[in-house]
Motif scaffolding. Sequence first.
Motif, PDB file in Angstrom:
ATOM      1  N   ILE A  37      -1.506  -2.342  -9.501  1.00 56.26           N
ATOM      2  CA  ILE A  37      -0.669  -2.326  -8.345  1.00 56.26           C
ATOM      3  C   ILE A  37       0.708  -3.017  -8.783  1.00 56.26           C
ATOM      4  CG2 ILE A  37       0.034  -3.064  -6.070  1.00 56.26           C
ATOM      5  CD1 ILE A  37      -3.100  -2.278  -5.427  1.00 56.26           C
ATOM      6  N   LEU A  38       0.562  -4.084  -9.301  1.00 56.99           N
ATOM      7  CA  LEU A  38       1.572  -4.980  -9.727  1.00 56.99           C
ATOM      8  C   LEU A  38       2.446  -4.192 -10.827  1.00 56.99           C
ATOM      9  CD1 LEU A  38      -0.068  -8.585  -9.995  1.00 56.99           C
ATOM     10  CD2 LEU A  38       1.763  -7.551  -8.232  1.00 56.99           C
ATOM     11  N   SER A  39       1.792  -3.594 -11.789  1.00 53.06           N
ATOM     12  CA  SER A  39       2.679  -2.830 -12.854  1.00 53.06           C
ATOM     13  C   SER A  39       3.379  -1.861 -12.063  1.00 53.06           C
ATOM     14  CB  SER A  39       1.743  -2.489 -14.001  1.00 53.06           C
ATOM     15  OG  SER A  39       0.702  -1.871 -13.706  1.00 53.06           O
ATOM     16  N   THR A  40       2.514  -0.953 -11.401  1.00 51.42           N
ATOM     17  CA  THR A  40       3.239   0.069 -10.840  1.00 51.42           C
ATOM     18  C   THR A  40       4.369  -0.313  -9.761  1.00 51.42           C
ATOM     19  OG1 THR A  40       1.144   1.425 -10.147  1.00 51.42           O
ATOM     20  CG2 THR A  40       2.811   2.062  -8.878  1.00 51.42           C
ATOM     21  N   LEU A  41       4.496  -1.398  -9.314  1.00 50.06           N
ATOM     22  CA  LEU A  41       5.675  -2.057  -8.282  1.00 50.06           C
ATOM     23  C   LEU A  41       6.555  -2.775  -9.068  1.00 50.06           C
ATOM     24  CD1 LEU A  41       3.663  -3.147  -5.188  1.00 50.06           C
ATOM     25  CD2 LEU A  41       4.698  -0.799  -5.821  1.00 50.06           C
ATOM     26  N   ASN A  42       6.354  -2.598 -10.609  1.00 48.11           N
ATOM     27  CA  ASN A  42       7.302  -3.400 -11.629  1.00 48.11           C
ATOM     28  C   ASN A  42       7.120  -4.998 -11.142  1.00 48.11           C
ATOM     29  OD1 ASN A  42       8.189  -1.223 -13.276  1.00 48.11           O
ATOM     30  ND2 ASN A  42       9.609  -0.659 -11.539  1.00 48.11           N
ATOM     31  N   TRP A  43       6.111  -5.359 -10.577  1.00 51.47           N
ATOM     32  CA  TRP A  43       6.059  -6.815 -10.157  1.00 51.47           C
ATOM     33  C   TRP A  43       7.094  -7.511  -9.077  1.00 51.47           C
ATOM     34  CZ3 TRP A  43       2.097  -9.952 -12.392  1.00 51.47           C
ATOM     35  CH2 TRP A  43       1.237  -9.230 -13.217  1.00 51.47           C
ATOM     36  N   SER A  44       7.643  -6.301  -8.452  1.00 51.08           N
ATOM     37  CA  SER A  44       8.309  -6.508  -7.333  1.00 51.08           C
ATOM     38  C   SER A  44       7.675  -6.502  -5.928  1.00 51.08           C
ATOM     39  CB  SER A  44       9.507  -5.650  -7.140  1.00 51.08           C
ATOM     40  OG  SER A  44      10.461  -5.619  -6.136  1.00 51.08           O
ATOM     41  N   ILE A  45       7.460  -7.663  -5.421  1.00 43.59           N
ATOM     42  CA  ILE A  45       6.261  -7.798  -4.304  1.00 43.59           C
ATOM     43  C   ILE A  45       7.194  -8.293  -3.193  1.00 43.59           C
ATOM     44  CG2 ILE A  45       4.395  -9.272  -3.522  1.00 43.59           C
ATOM     45  CD1 ILE A  45       3.899  -7.483  -5.952  1.00 43.59           C
ATOM     46  N   GLY A  46       8.146  -9.280  -3.102  1.00 42.46           N
ATOM     47  CA  GLY A  46       8.650  -9.544  -1.855  1.00 42.46           C
ATOM     48  C   GLY A  46       9.409  -8.466  -1.175  1.00 42.46           C
ATOM     49  N   ALA A  47       9.240  -8.212   0.093  1.00 37.88           N
ATOM     50  CA  ALA A  47       9.925  -7.428   1.022  1.00 37.88           C
ATOM     51  C   ALA A  47      10.190  -7.782   2.362  1.00 37.88           C
ATOM     52  CB  ALA A  47       9.239  -6.089   0.934  1.00 37.88           C
ATOM     53  N   ILE A  48      11.241  -7.350   3.052  1.00 32.83           N
ATOM     54  CA  ILE A  48      11.499  -7.833   4.452  1.00 32.83           C
ATOM     55  C   ILE A  48      10.227  -7.387   5.132  1.00 32.83           C
ATOM     56  CG2 ILE A  48      13.168  -7.558   6.452  1.00 32.83           C
ATOM     57  CD1 ILE A  48      15.531  -7.326   4.275  1.00 32.83           C
ATOM     58  N   ASN A  49       9.657  -7.884   6.002  1.00 29.70           N
ATOM     59  CA  ASN A  49       8.518  -7.580   6.734  1.00 29.70           C
ATOM     60  C   ASN A  49       8.859  -7.995   8.325  1.00 29.70           C
ATOM     61  OD1 ASN A  49       7.392 -10.216   7.657  1.00 29.70           O
ATOM     62  ND2 ASN A  49       6.857 -10.174   5.326  1.00 29.70           N
ATOM     63  N   LEU A  50       8.169  -7.132   9.171  1.00 34.53           N
ATOM     64  CA  LEU A  50       8.291  -7.202  10.642  1.00 34.53           C
ATOM     65  C   LEU A  50       8.194  -8.613  11.125  1.00 34.53           C
ATOM     66  CD1 LEU A  50       6.310  -4.146  11.587  1.00 34.53           C
ATOM     67  CD2 LEU A  50       8.830  -4.170  11.557  1.00 34.53           C
TER      68      LEU A  50
ATOM     69  N   MET B 151     -13.312  -4.515 -10.546  1.00 33.46           N
ATOM     70  CA  MET B 151     -12.513  -3.511 -10.055  1.00 33.46           C
ATOM     71  C   MET B 151     -11.233  -3.990  -9.365  1.00 33.46           C
ATOM     72  SD  MET B 151     -15.310  -0.682  -8.906  1.00 33.46           S
ATOM     73  CE  MET B 151     -13.949   0.670  -8.793  1.00 33.46           C
ATOM     74  N   PHE B 152     -11.400  -5.148  -8.647  1.00 30.36           N
ATOM     75  CA  PHE B 152     -10.204  -5.917  -7.803  1.00 30.36           C
ATOM     76  C   PHE B 152      -9.255  -6.349  -8.962  1.00 30.36           C
ATOM     77  CE2 PHE B 152     -13.841  -5.973  -4.845  1.00 30.36           C
ATOM     78  CZ  PHE B 152     -13.403  -5.637  -3.661  1.00 30.36           C
ATOM     79  N   ARG B 153      -9.744  -7.058 -10.036  1.00 38.25           N
ATOM     80  CA  ARG B 153      -8.908  -7.466 -10.826  1.00 38.25           C
ATOM     81  C   ARG B 153      -8.097  -6.403 -11.493  1.00 38.25           C
ATOM     82  NH1 ARG B 153     -13.492 -10.500 -12.084  1.00 38.25           N
ATOM     83  NH2 ARG B 153     -13.328 -12.782 -10.953  1.00 38.25           N
ATOM     84  N   GLU B 154      -8.688  -5.325 -11.867  1.00 39.95           N
ATOM     85  CA  GLU B 154      -7.902  -4.329 -12.585  1.00 39.95           C
ATOM     86  C   GLU B 154      -7.145  -3.411 -11.665  1.00 39.95           C
ATOM     87  OE1 GLU B 154     -11.384  -1.690 -14.014  1.00 39.95           O
ATOM     88  OE2 GLU B 154     -11.907  -2.980 -15.437  1.00 39.95           O
ATOM     89  N   MET B 155      -7.410  -3.238 -10.340  1.00 34.58           N
ATOM     90  CA  MET B 155      -6.495  -2.730  -9.346  1.00 34.58           C
ATOM     91  C   MET B 155      -5.347  -3.694  -9.188  1.00 34.58           C
ATOM     92  SD  MET B 155      -5.775  -0.219  -7.738  1.00 34.58           S
ATOM     93  CE  MET B 155      -7.271   0.744  -7.615  1.00 34.58           C
ATOM     94  N   GLU B 156      -5.514  -4.830  -9.010  1.00 35.26           N
ATOM     95  CA  GLU B 156      -4.446  -5.954  -9.004  1.00 35.26           C
ATOM     96  C   GLU B 156      -3.539  -5.728 -10.104  1.00 35.26           C
ATOM     97  OE1 GLU B 156      -3.584 -10.533  -8.265  1.00 35.26           O
ATOM     98  OE2 GLU B 156      -5.190 -10.038  -9.756  1.00 35.26           O
ATOM     99  N   ILE B 157      -3.802  -5.620 -11.217  1.00 37.77           N
ATOM    100  CA  ILE B 157      -2.849  -5.477 -12.242  1.00 37.77           C
ATOM    101  C   ILE B 157      -2.137  -4.054 -12.291  1.00 37.77           C
ATOM    102  CG2 ILE B 157      -2.832  -5.138 -14.931  1.00 37.77           C
ATOM    103  CD1 ILE B 157      -2.848  -8.084 -13.916  1.00 37.77           C
TER     104      ILE B 157
ATOM    105  N   ILE C  74       0.973  -1.163  -0.086  1.00 37.74           N
ATOM    106  CA  ILE C  74       0.038  -0.055  -0.073  1.00 37.74           C
ATOM    107  C   ILE C  74       0.866   1.208   0.017  1.00 37.74           C
ATOM    108  CG2 ILE C  74      -1.780   1.479   1.380  1.00 37.74           C
ATOM    109  CD1 ILE C  74      -2.761  -1.298   2.339  1.00 37.74           C
ATOM    110  N   ASP C  75       1.772   1.397   0.720  1.00 39.80           N
ATOM    111  CA  ASP C  75       2.473   2.471   0.875  1.00 39.80           C
ATOM    112  C   ASP C  75       3.469   2.634  -0.262  1.00 39.80           C
ATOM    113  OD1 ASP C  75       1.923   3.158   3.503  1.00 39.80           O
ATOM    114  OD2 ASP C  75       3.302   2.005   4.378  1.00 39.80           O
ATOM    115  N   ARG C  76       4.229   1.659  -0.831  1.00 42.77           N
ATOM    116  CA  ARG C  76       4.796   1.851  -1.996  1.00 42.77           C
ATOM    117  C   ARG C  76       3.786   2.317  -3.192  1.00 42.77           C
ATOM    118  NH1 ARG C  76       7.173  -3.979  -2.472  1.00 42.77           N
ATOM    119  NH2 ARG C  76       8.031  -3.168  -4.598  1.00 42.77           N
TER     120      ARG C  76
END
Length: 396
Positions: A102-115, A94-100, A41-43
Amino acid sequence: MIDLQPEVKWFMRPYLVNFIIQMHSSLKLKSQTLFLTWNIIDRYCAKRIAFKQHYQLIGCTALWIASKYEDKKSRVPTVKELNLMCSNVYDDSMFREMEIHILSTLNWSIGAINLEDILQLAVKYSDPDGKELLNKPLDLYKSNTPTVSAILAVSRYLCELTLYNRVYLTYQTSIIGITCFLMSCSILNMDVGSNYINEIYQIFENLMNDTKIFNMDNNEENIKPKNQNYGPFVSGFNGLDTINQIREISFNLFKSILNPSEVLIEKYTTLGVMTVVKRFIQDNDLYQIDLSLLSNDCEGETFDITSQYSIELSNLLLNFNDNSPFQISQQPLQVTNQRDLSIISTSSTDDSILDPQCDSPSNFSSFSSVSSATSYSFSLNSADYAFMNGLESKII
């Protein structure tokens, strides 16, 4: 970049956090999923304009993406389930469109170190119960003893508190996670956290001294090592600089503890976490702390970590003592503004440690509400619940 959003403002964040936490609990998703959701969300909001009417949609879709990344396939919610939790405000498409999007905005980079990853590493390397083995797979470190169960339960509560306030976004994830771990050990009256940080600091100092001697013998420029990776400090440990950041985060966590969301109170009261936290505040007379004494600005937002009062409070919150190899103060903490502590109940059925005038959002005025009868999924069995609920009588 989030400050440039034309419609989404920071005061809206706690309401969405409450909503996402309730969704996450009702779906019984992994802890990693919750923290990855907010990373997404933040990214996304730092790169794209988000309209107010789509803020909830972004949050739900981020949770959907995170669950696909972290959870078993059987746990991933369907689009209809997501839409139902949003009171059918959005179309399924709308969920499917938003998913695409978000993924394109993040360049499909999902993994991140989390708490949650940091908490698991902290347990793995500090070995609080004397039974952790470094050659075990990381996924096996899941509340396998009452001691670890208690530490992780309190640590997760502190970590979820950090989702509400923007100030925590200025710190590295690993530093926030290790601070939550240290504070949970202190709240539970365990010295495993402070002992571990002392060992890390001593290793760092020895490495710096060895490097200095080596450089002097070779008439080379003295270059001290920095940002060494030790266990949960995946972003690096830099001696006193890191210790000072931990102190700063502990101050902010202390403020957050005094004003939690009712969603978190409801979630963690059943685990006995709220009872333990309230007992810690009461036993150490922390409810009447004057936070203005900790700050170096008129707004009381910027903490002065060099002041006597700040050092002593952080020593208490983090269980730093005279055996710590880094600089601490020797004078006892003097609490000001004495108040009647009878307003702090130690009963696990009392849902609040808050001042009656708190302004933390407690309901979904902007978002649809998930049933409050939701059952929460944690790695705690009946013995672990008894251990957590019995800790209040064990705290000295």
